[in-house]
Design a protein around this motif. Structure first.
Motif, PDB file in Angstrom:
ATOM      1  N   TYR A 172      21.630  13.385 -12.299  1.00  0.00           N
ATOM      2  CA  TYR A 172      21.645  12.118 -13.026  1.00  0.00           C
ATOM      3  C   TYR A 172      20.754  11.084 -12.353  1.00  0.00           C
ATOM      4  O   TYR A 172      20.044  10.320 -13.010  1.00  0.00           O
ATOM      5  N   ILE A 173      20.777  11.092 -11.025  1.00  0.00           N
ATOM      6  CA  ILE A 173      20.074  10.038 -10.303  1.00  0.00           C
ATOM      7  C   ILE A 173      18.578  10.044 -10.598  1.00  0.00           C
ATOM      8  O   ILE A 173      17.892   9.043 -10.443  1.00  0.00           O
ATOM      9  N   CYS A 174      18.059  11.179 -11.033  1.00  0.00           N
ATOM     10  CA  CYS A 174      16.624  11.246 -11.316  1.00  0.00           C
ATOM     11  C   CYS A 174      16.217  10.386 -12.507  1.00  0.00           C
ATOM     12  O   CYS A 174      15.036  10.266 -12.816  1.00  0.00           O
ATOM     13  N   SER A 345      26.452  11.081  -7.193  1.00  0.00           N
ATOM     14  CA  SER A 345      25.938  10.251  -6.096  1.00  0.00           C
ATOM     15  C   SER A 345      24.986  11.097  -5.272  1.00  0.00           C
ATOM     16  O   SER A 345      25.322  12.200  -4.856  1.00  0.00           O
ATOM     17  N   CYS A 346      23.797  10.581  -5.049  1.00  0.00           N
ATOM     18  CA  CYS A 346      22.778  11.413  -4.409  1.00  0.00           C
ATOM     19  C   CYS A 346      23.073  11.616  -2.941  1.00  0.00           C
ATOM     20  O   CYS A 346      22.606  12.559  -2.330  1.00  0.00           O
ATOM     21  N   GLY A 347      23.814  10.694  -2.339  1.00  0.00           N
ATOM     22  CA  GLY A 347      24.166  10.857  -0.933  1.00  0.00           C
ATOM     23  C   GLY A 347      23.248  10.132   0.007  1.00  0.00           C
ATOM     24  O   GLY A 347      23.399  10.215   1.226  1.00  0.00           O
ATOM     25  N   LYS A 348      22.294   9.404  -0.539  1.00  0.00           N
ATOM     26  CA  LYS A 348      21.356   8.754   0.373  1.00  0.00           C
ATOM     27  C   LYS A 348      22.030   7.632   1.163  1.00  0.00           C
ATOM     28  O   LYS A 348      21.924   7.574   2.377  1.00  0.00           O
ATOM     29  N   CYS A 349      22.699   6.716   0.475  1.00  0.00           N
ATOM     30  CA  CYS A 349      23.202   5.572   1.236  1.00  0.00           C
ATOM     31  C   CYS A 349      24.715   5.606   1.389  1.00  0.00           C
ATOM     32  O   CYS A 349      25.437   6.059   0.509  1.00  0.00           O
ATOM     33  N   SER A 350      25.167   5.135   2.533  1.00  0.00           N
ATOM     34  CA  SER A 350      26.572   5.319   2.883  1.00  0.00           C
ATOM     35  C   SER A 350      27.576   4.671   1.941  1.00  0.00           C
ATOM     36  O   SER A 350      28.575   5.304   1.632  1.00  0.00           O
ATOM     37  N   PRO A 351      27.396   3.440   1.490  1.00  0.00           N
ATOM     38  CA  PRO A 351      28.464   2.864   0.673  1.00  0.00           C
ATOM     39  C   PRO A 351      28.717   3.684  -0.594  1.00  0.00           C
ATOM     40  O   PRO A 351      29.867   3.933  -0.953  1.00  0.00           O
ATOM     41  N   CYS A 352      27.646   4.123  -1.241  1.00  0.00           N
ATOM     42  CA  CYS A 352      27.802   4.883  -2.471  1.00  0.00           C
ATOM     43  C   CYS A 352      28.344   6.277  -2.181  1.00  0.00           C
ATOM     44  O   CYS A 352      29.275   6.745  -2.805  1.00  0.00           O
ATOM     45  N   ARG A 353      27.750   6.921  -1.189  1.00  0.00           N
ATOM     46  CA  ARG A 353      28.137   8.295  -0.875  1.00  0.00           C
ATOM     47  C   ARG A 353      29.603   8.360  -0.446  1.00  0.00           C
ATOM     48  O   ARG A 353      30.403   9.090  -1.023  1.00  0.00           O
ATOM     49  N   ARG A 389      25.245  -3.410  -2.311  1.00  0.00           N
ATOM     50  CA  ARG A 389      24.878  -3.043  -0.941  1.00  0.00           C
ATOM     51  C   ARG A 389      24.216  -1.678  -0.881  1.00  0.00           C
ATOM     52  O   ARG A 389      24.030  -1.124   0.188  1.00  0.00           O
ATOM     53  N   THR A 390      23.883  -1.127  -2.035  1.00  0.00           N
ATOM     54  CA  THR A 390      23.319   0.222  -2.034  1.00  0.00           C
ATOM     55  C   THR A 390      21.813   0.178  -2.255  1.00  0.00           C
ATOM     56  O   THR A 390      21.244  -0.868  -2.555  1.00  0.00           O
ATOM     57  N   VAL A 391      21.206   1.335  -2.104  1.00  0.00           N
ATOM     58  CA  VAL A 391      19.756   1.420  -2.270  1.00  0.00           C
ATOM     59  C   VAL A 391      19.364   1.184  -3.727  1.00  0.00           C
ATOM     60  O   VAL A 391      18.398   0.501  -4.021  1.00  0.00           O
ATOM     61  N   CYS A 392      20.136   1.780  -4.632  1.00  0.00           N
ATOM     62  CA  CYS A 392      19.757   1.648  -6.036  1.00  0.00           C
ATOM     63  C   CYS A 392      20.934   1.123  -6.833  1.00  0.00           C
ATOM     64  O   CYS A 392      22.023   0.925  -6.309  1.00  0.00           O
ATOM     65  N   ALA A 393      20.735   0.940  -8.125  1.00  0.00           N
ATOM     66  CA  ALA A 393      21.757   0.322  -8.959  1.00  0.00           C
ATOM     67  C   ALA A 393      22.918   1.254  -9.275  1.00  0.00           C
ATOM     68  O   ALA A 393      23.906   0.850  -9.874  1.00  0.00           O
TER      69      ALA A 393
HETATM   70  S1  SF4 Z   1      23.478   3.974  -4.587  1.00  0.00           S
HETATM   71 FE1  SF4 Z   1      22.710   5.112  -2.780  1.00  0.00          FE
HETATM   72  S2  SF4 Z   1      23.766   7.107  -2.616  1.00  0.00           S
HETATM   73 FE2  SF4 Z   1      24.159   6.136  -4.619  1.00  0.00          FE
HETATM   74  S3  SF4 Z   1      22.713   7.091  -5.914  1.00  0.00           S
HETATM   75 FE3  SF4 Z   1      21.766   5.147  -5.258  1.00  0.00          FE
HETATM   76  S4  SF4 Z   1      20.697   5.677  -3.362  1.00  0.00           S
HETATM   77 FE4  SF4 Z   1      22.012   7.412  -3.853  1.00  0.00          FE
END
Ligand code: SF4
Ligand SMILES: Cc1cc2nc3c(=O)[nH]c(=O)nc-3n(C[C@H](O)[C@H](O)[C@H](O)COP(=O)(O)O)c2cc1C
Ligand code: FES
Lengths: 435, 178, 888
Positions: A172-174, A345-353, A389-393
């Motif tokens: 989905y994240i793509c 969740s792609c796992g890139k950033c900690s709050p989201c992951r 606080r995350t990388v993306c929306a």
């Molecule tokens: S908010 Fe962070 S972990 Fe969540 S999808 Fe975006 S970059 Fe990935």
């Protein structure tokens, strides 16, 4: 018979229309391209799009012409256009229809955009599951290439615009534009940190525009009929044109409905979509895809345009309207969406992951009647700690279902927890001070 | 082995992108088409083709749910379980699979014919409940159509009940004489 | 090219006003203002990834909190890092990061130096996480590196380091979301360069070293900052010990010339010192066998024998050989001992094997014995030319500077290497080349000539040099005209086009550095090729431009020191010419003693003289000529004839086994002193443990000899020797953080371009003979392996776990031609003899060549011919044509 003038769905609503090049041309297709390519300077095309007020249909609703204007003016190297056909937002299924039923409308839009921004290559990043749509597009590209609409010398003007289909593979994240670019580069689809933005550092680090399928499909009409015409449709000045709304859930006639922006949810749900499936009262609806906060019957008269929905505390997003009837358990509904976000969740950033795994587990517990009152406070806290606080929306999106259902249907959460408490199911230890 | 067998296809794929690595997902699909899943050997070969290290191929392959690193059944039933389909009864569909084929999500029938996956939204919410089997969509499922699809697949390897090109609601049939 | 910008911006961090260079990240600006912003994923070596979200700060007039690691400081920015909002954000992000982290700190090797532990302590003592923690199954990762993925915080520093800095790309984040784990490929153990970078850069205990697992708590360890002894790069290492036991080596980020980066040898190779085979007591040969003796007995014996031989045959009956692994103090004392106490210039060091070629070329053309550039110049170069370096294996850290220049600052890399671009498990510098010439080492000279010809004929000759030395230019122009492009093409397989493109790239550069490696320096004609490379710089007007220069790479950690200390026959300390009267006088004044007049014999000459019975006695310090020189030299026979052979050694080498006295020497881990690295930077060596057994530092042994011989060179500690070195070589050793490179001496250049170039021009500007290679043969080359560099590495348990034996590396095409696969046994033979080994198929080896790591090649040495350079006396024996036959 539709009440409103159709623009994007017009051709395909003619019965028997197959979307072949011939039929598209017969319906006036590729006239816009002929009108401008090599004749009107690209900047004027951009200007027209700006004037039309067209805003992105992918979710964020950013003005398309303005976005194009961010490309560096004097940059010599290659530029790219990426058509975002990832359509993965739960509740959204319009791009699929636009591609499968009228592929040339999209292709013409793509070539127009390429011309406007000076891109010689465009990639249609289509979600991997849409195998049929990808095939149809490939065929259409071949047809258009043979007819000189696509390729290295379009319409004999010496201008190059190549278009390729690039299939995603299930993520989905793509759909997030920078994750899309990473994925297109053959990498894991992790969103990039912005700035820099794709306009300057996009695909292969080159200036790039990412636009949604529906956004691009509007272009031939804007060019053919003029920006003023387009700007007069919908609810000008900020939400011009039509949207293809995807109605799903407990309605009689789910499906895609193209209407001008600015009609009300009531008109869409009770008019176009035929009202509630079992004639039970409406309990809740999601106005713009899974990422948009839930709304209530109180919001039925909100207008379907960017500003009005935002003012109601949600967003128009991708145009996916999901309707739930009385009796739908809202905590369960929120959990379903949370399961989606956790999975994606792609796992890139900690709050989201970490947050998504925490939220989903807590929600599962509550639904399984193993919750406690303190969980509600934790949920709110966690959501607030993820938001912004995350990388993306994605981070903002994943907290929407929980935050909004807690806001409107907190009592359902409380009831589940009280049930848990009275049933005296296994009590957890005090949660604080475990570490 | 992909290199020999699909030389022109690979060359064509590579020619689409100014940077080789972009052809990674297309090549993973190619390998998957060949073997039904992506083997380690294939990943190494792809790494060689794209001047990547095998771990670079591996990290990408494992990110995407459609790339199977293990063998799956001949028919991969992917039932959407997201909210929109759930509102229209997708949990029931998963129940049908359980009763009719005896498998739950993530399981494969002993004859290796069917694998079930419960997946997230497949962009067919307006025609829920739905499932994808291999490349094809099957929408507005009822128990009856579901049974027929399984029968078709077992018998012919394909089913005419697959849906698409997608249009919903469908245009009213043209009135004769108009 | 690095953006050397002087523009600055001014901003405030928590009210502290600070001005920083434009482009500085807020997190760095804060650090400079003394404000530490917590972070996990940020690392100054890596591109910002801003994934941990720990470093959030408030920026005035920006709505959302921003990650300070990815935000560039701008003029007038006001950053706040200590508000309640920021503090809450830090706390909450930490709560997330800690959520899935196991609390196994008591058994975690990182405990006590863990960022997560420290920040948790600082921000929060509790967490509300009461759900089930994510669990990864423990999997075997590699022989040397351990992963414990449950502890991973997914900052990807390891993965990014492996890619961005090392260009290895062996680590991969697998899966997605919370289930992302760091692996290599499938279930295969990690196969990589084993630089240890991932272990060092992991902020928690997710990646640790298996060599020291569960052995310590950080606060139990004693630390010594010293210099690695495995190659000429001169990396700073911190050796950590517990009760005389070597536990771990690492390198502080931003420490030393290596900036905290290490290679497998530096990181995992430290165990050689504690190998059980160490010679730990003096030995004297009695009735044909070496038996244990006391120091007193041994020293007396040495004195007796030395006096006896000196009386009977005079000082010229002695010779000395010392290793470039010794400290400057030892090298200095050794040559002083040989020259004064014994009275001969017959002395040499391992610098003779190749390093001398580069040094002599620099001395001749530009009048320096050191580089005129530093590592920083490599990083900031806009064009780099590498010739015969195989740099990622031979000088891996200088290699990192090259990678940094190319990957980070987009320098243009030109390479002439016996290497093919191919992605493998260890990095390959030619993968990064803009233009690459792949030739066998025997044709490096031809390739350099091709480049010279292209520069001259492409009209790229600098107008300055044209004016200043028209003759020089016309002689060289004439010389290259004599070489036909067709012949060049036959010799190298390279077209005129490629040479022209390379020449154009080269002259376009503003900061051009030419690096020459051991494969070139040790090959036949290496000296002449170095001169030609200097000609190339001169002709293109780069030799004296700032940031430009020629940089021959040293193999041994202190080869450069050996030259500068005068531990070679022809040079006095300060690399002064022995035959130069002024220099002799100066040294004699300093030493208050005359320097022997008779020119000294070099390495091979000494062996020849031993063989001829002229040299009767040899002092060998840490060198192993019997094991290192090809059989053709008959070193063993020659040394067997000696009346008296003394060896100071760590291990009983082939040479030591012939000795009459073997003295246990302390390793570099056990002594103090200084090393001079390849760029001429003098760095402090410090003991990490006490000398093993009865061993003594070499300088102490030499000093004791002199006392017993009645001509005392007495020093109480190594520092006193350094003091003396500084008195004879004014200001020796800056010992600062970075070296100050000398500049080329204009008068030397003048001498060179007027007359100096002439006498060997004709020879240097002739194409090397083409190797005639029959069907069924390959050209065998001795190369350096990343994992080994001689007797120390082959005693390191860590390195032996990665590469236990030397394998013959060959190209897949050749392997197929001989029906060989990895693991097959193969017989190599020529008219000199034969040798059986095992094959490893590697794409990076060019067709027609096969490589053998030279430190496992002792048996193979019999196949090699040895040619001595007439000017520099460097023996070269690096290639041989051999027949290949599958052995059953
Ligand atoms: S908010 Fe962070 S972990 Fe969540 S999808 Fe975006 S970059 Fe990935
Ligand atoms: C998590 C996430 C998922 C997204 N998915 C999609 C998508 O599936 N399709 C799409 O067109 N835009 C998607 N977007 C929006 C894109 O990032 C981007 O804004 C859009 O493609 C821009 O095109 P537009 O300006 O034409 O709308 C997504 C954004 C986010 C944050
Ligand atoms: S250090 Fe800034 S986000 Fe990790």
């Amino acid at each position: 018979m539709p009440k409103y003038e159709l623009i994007l769905l017009k051709n395909m609503m003619q019965s028997g229309y197959t979307g072949s090049l011939q039929e598209y041309e017969r319906a006036g297709g590729y006239q816009a391209l002929r009108k401008v390519v090599g004749k009107v300077p690209p900047t004027e095309v951009t200007m027209a799009v700006m004037k039309s007020g067209l805003r992105g249909r992918g979710g964020a609703g950013f003005p398309t012409g303005v976005k194009w204007g961010f490309l560096p003016k004097d940059y010599q190297g290659p530029r790219y256009l990426c058509c975002n056909a990832d359509e993965s937002e739960p509740g959204t299924f319009k791009d699929r229809q636009l591609m499968e039923r009228d592929p040339h409308q999209l292709l013409e839009g793509i070539v127009l955009a390429c011309y406007a921004i000076g891109a010689e290559s465009a990639y249609i990043y289509i979600r991997g599951e849409l195998v049929l749509a990808a095939k149809i597009l490939e065929q259409a590209i071949a047809e258009a290439r043979a007819a000189g609409y696509i390729g290295s010398n379009i319409l004999g003007t010496g201008i190059t615009a190549n278009v390729w289909v690039h299939r995603g593979a299930g993520a989905y994240i793509c759909g997030e534009e920078t994750a899309l670019l990473e994925s297109l580069e053959g990498k894991r689809g992790l969103p990039r940190v912005k700035p820099p933005f794709p306009a300057t550092h996009g695909l292969y680090n080159k200036p790039t525009v990412v636009n949604n399928v529906e956004t691009l499909a509007n272009l031939p009409h804007i060019i053919a009929r003029g920006p003023e015409w387009f700007a007069s449709i919908g609810s000008p000045p900020k939400s011009t044109g039509t949207r293809v709304f995807c109605v799903s859930g407990h309605v009689k006639r789910p499906g895609n409905y193209e209407t001008p922006m600015g009609i009300t949810f009531r008109e869409l749900i009770y008019g176009e979509a035929g009202g509630m499936r079992s004639d039970k009262p409406l309990k809740a609806f999601i106005p713009g895809g899974a990422s948009a906060p839930f709304l209530t019957p109180d919001h039925l008269d909100v207008k379907l345009d960017f500003e009005s929905v935002a003012a109601a505390g949600s967003m128009l997003g991708s145009g996916g309207v999901t309707v739930m009837e009385e009796g739908t358990p809202m905590v369960w509904a929120a959990l379903r969406l949370m399961e989606f976000f956790y999975h994606e969740s792609c796992g890139k950033c900690s709050p989201c992951r970490e947050g998504s795994s925490w939220l989903v587990q807590t929600m599962r517990r509550i639904v399984a009647k193993r919750g406690q009152m303190a969980d509600l406070e934790t949920l709110v806290d966690l959501c607030k700690n993820i938001e912004g606080r995350t990388v993306c929306a994605f981070g903002d999106a994943e907290v929407a279902p929980i935050m909004s259902t807690l806001k409107y249907w907190r009592s359902e959460y409380v009831a589940l927890i009280q049930e848990a408490e009275t049933a005296n199911l296994i009590r957890l230890e005090p949660t604080v001070a475990r570490h | 082995m992909l290199r020999e067998k699909y030389r022109t296809e690979i060359e064509e794929l590579l020619s689409r992108y100014p940077v080789k690595r972009s052809a990674l997902i297309p090549l993973l699909y190619l390998a998957q088409r060949e073997e039904g899943f992506v083997s380690e050997g294939a990943m190494k070969e792809i790494a060689g083709l794209l001047h990547l290290t095998p771990p670079q191929v591996y990290e990408t392959a494992t990110f995407y749910t459609m790339i199977n690193l293990k063998r799956v059944g001949k028919f991969h039933l992917q039932v959407c379980k997201s909210l929109m389909c759930a509102l229209a009864g997708s949990d029931t569909v998963i129940g049908w699979v359980k009763t009719k084929l005896g498998i739950g999500p993530g399981e494969t029938t002993t004859d290796g014919l069917f694998t079930l996956s419960a997946v997230e939204c497949l962009a067919a919410c307006g025609t829920a409940p739905m499932m994808q089997i291999n490349d094809d969509y099957y929408e507005r499922l009822t128990e009856d159509t579901f049974d027929r699809i399984l029968d078709d697949l077992k018998r012919d390897g394909s089913s005419s009940l697959k849906t698409g090109p997608f249009m919903w609601p469908e245009p009213a049939p043209a009135k004769p004489g108009v | 090219m690095a953006n050397v910008t002087t523009e600055t911006v001014r901003l405030t961090i928590d009210g502290i006003s600070i001005s920083v260079p434009k482009g500085t990240l807020v997190i760095e600006a804060a650090r400079q203002a003394g404000v530490m912003i917590p972070h996990f994923c940020y690392h100054p070596k890596l591109k910002p990834d801003a994934n941990c979200r720990m470093c959030l700060v408030e920026i005035e007039r920006v709505r959302k909190l921003q990650t300070s690691c990815s935000t560039v400081a701008t003029e007038g920015m006001a950053v706040r890092t200590a508000t309640t909002v920021v503090n809450d954000a830090h706390k909450s992000v930490l709560e997330f990061i800690l959520a899935n982290h196991p609390l196994d700190c008591p058994v975690c090797d990182q405990g006590g130096r863990c960022d997560l532990q420290d920040f948790s302590h600082q921000y929060t003592a509790t967490s509300r996480f009461a759900e089930t923690k994510r669990i990864f199954q423990k999997e075997y990762f590699s022989p040397l590196i351990e992963t414990q993925m449950n502890r991973c915080v997914q900052c990807l520093r390891c993965v990014r380091y492996c890619d961005e800095v090392m260009d290895v790309k062996a680590l991969a984040p697998i899966g997605r979301g919370t289930m992302t784990e760091i692996k290599s490929f499938g279930n295969h153990p990690l196969d990589c360069e084993f630089c240890g970078g991932c272990v060092q850069i992991c902020p928690v205990g997710a990646i640790t070293s298996r060599l020291s697992m569960y052995e310590y708590r950080p606060w139990m360890l004693k630390r010594a900052d010293t210099i690695c002894t495995f190659c000429g790069d001169g990396c700073q290492i911190t050796v950590q010990t517990k009760d005389q036991e070597l536990i771990e080596v690492n390198s502080a980020h931003s420490g030393g010339r290596n900036n905290g980066d290490l290679c497998a040898r530096g990181y995992f190779g430290f165990h050689a010192t504690s190998h059980p085979d160490r010679v730990t007591y003096p030995m004297i040969r009695r009735n044909g066998t070496l038996v244990e003796a006391t120091w007193e007995e041994a020293l007396l014996f040495v004195a007796e024998q030395t006096n006896r031989i000196k009386q009977a045959h005079g000082p010229q009956a002695f010779g000395g050989l010392i290793s470039g692994r010794c400290t400057n103090e030892e090298l200095y004392l050794f040559q002083k001992f040989m020259r004064l106490t014994i009275g001969t210039n017959n002395l040499d060091s391992s610098a003779r094997y190749g390093h001398v070629n580069g040094v002599q070329a620099m001395r001749r053309v530009q009048g320096t014995h050191r580089w005129t550039v530093t590592f920083e110049d490599i990083v900031q170069a806009d064009v780099l030319l590498l010739v015969g370096t195989n740099i990622t294996e031979a000088n891996p850290i200088t290699g990192l500077k090259v990678k940094e220049a190319v990957k980070k600052y987009e320098a243009t890399l030109l390479t002439i290497e016996a290497l093919q671009p191919a992605v493998g498990t260890i990095s390959n510098i030619t993968n990064l080349s803009r233009q690459h010439v792949c030739v066998a080492p025997s044709q490096f000279g031809a390739a350099v000539l091709g480049l010279l010809k292209a520069v001259i004929e492409g009209d790229h000759v600098d107008s300055g040099i044209r004016q200043r030395a028209p003759d020089y230019v016309s002689v060289l122009s004439h010389a290259v005209q004599q070489i036909a492009w067709e012949d060049l093409a036959v010799n190298t397989g390279i077209s005129r086009d490629l040479f022209s493109q390379m020449a154009a790239s080269l002259v376009r550069g503003r900061r051009v550095v030419v690096l020459a490696g051991q494969i070139l320096l040790r090959s036949q004609g290496g000296y002449g090729i170095c001169l030609n490379l200097l000609d190339l710089l001169l002709l293109s007007g780069k030799l004296t431009s700032p940031g430009c220069g020629f940089a021959p790479l040293a193999e041994e950690n202190n080869d450069q020191g050996a030259v500068e200390m005068g531990a070679v026959a022809e040079l006095l300390p300060g690399a002064l010419d022995l035959t130069d009267q002024d220099s002799r006088d100066r040294m004699a004044r300093a030493w208050k003693e005359e320097i022997p007049l008779v020119p000294g014999s070099t390495l091979i000459e000494m062996i020849d003289r031993a063989s001829a019975g002229i040299i009767k006695s040899l002092f060998v310090v840490g060198e192993n000529p019997v094991g290192s020189l090809p059989s053709q030299i008959r070193t063993k026979e020659a040394l067997s004839k000696l009346d008296f052979l003394v060896c100071q050694e760590l291990f009983l080498t082939e040479t030591a086994a012939l000795a009459h006295v073997v003295l246990p020497a302390a390793s570099a881990m056990e002594k103090a002193g200084t090393f001079t690295n390849t760029e001429g930077h003098v760095q402090a060596v410090r003991p990490a443990i006490d000398p093993v057994g009865d061993s003594r530092p070499d300088w102490e042994i030499l000093s004791a000899f002199s006392v017993f011989l009645g001509a005392p060179l007495e020093y109480g500690e190594a520092k006193e020797i350094l003091k003396e070195i500084r008195s004879v070589i004014p200001g020796y050793g800056s010992l600062g953080p970075s070296p100050i490179a000398p500049t080329a001496d204009p008068s030397a250049i003048d001498r060179y371009v007027t007359e100096g170039y002439r006498h060997d021009v004709a020879i240097r500007y002739t194409l090397p003979p083409r190797a005639v290679r029959q069907e069924g043969t390959v050209q065998l080359g001795l190369v350096q392996s990343l994992f080994h560099s001689g007797k120390l590495s082959t005693h390191s348990k860590g390195l032996l776990q990665i590469e236990p034996s030397g394998l013959l590396q060959m190209n897949p095409v050749d392997a197929a031609r001989f029906s060989l696969g990895s693991g097959d046994r193969v017989r190599l033979s020529n008219n000199r003899g034969q040798f059986i080994t095992t094959v490893k198929v590697l794409e990076r080896v060019p067709e027609g060549l096969a490589w053998l790591p030279d430190h496992f090649a002792q048996e193979a040495l019999r196949l090699f011919d040895c040619v001595i350079d007439p000017d520099t006396k460097v023996p070269s024996f690096r290639t041989a044509i051999v027949s290949v036959l599958k052995a059953t």
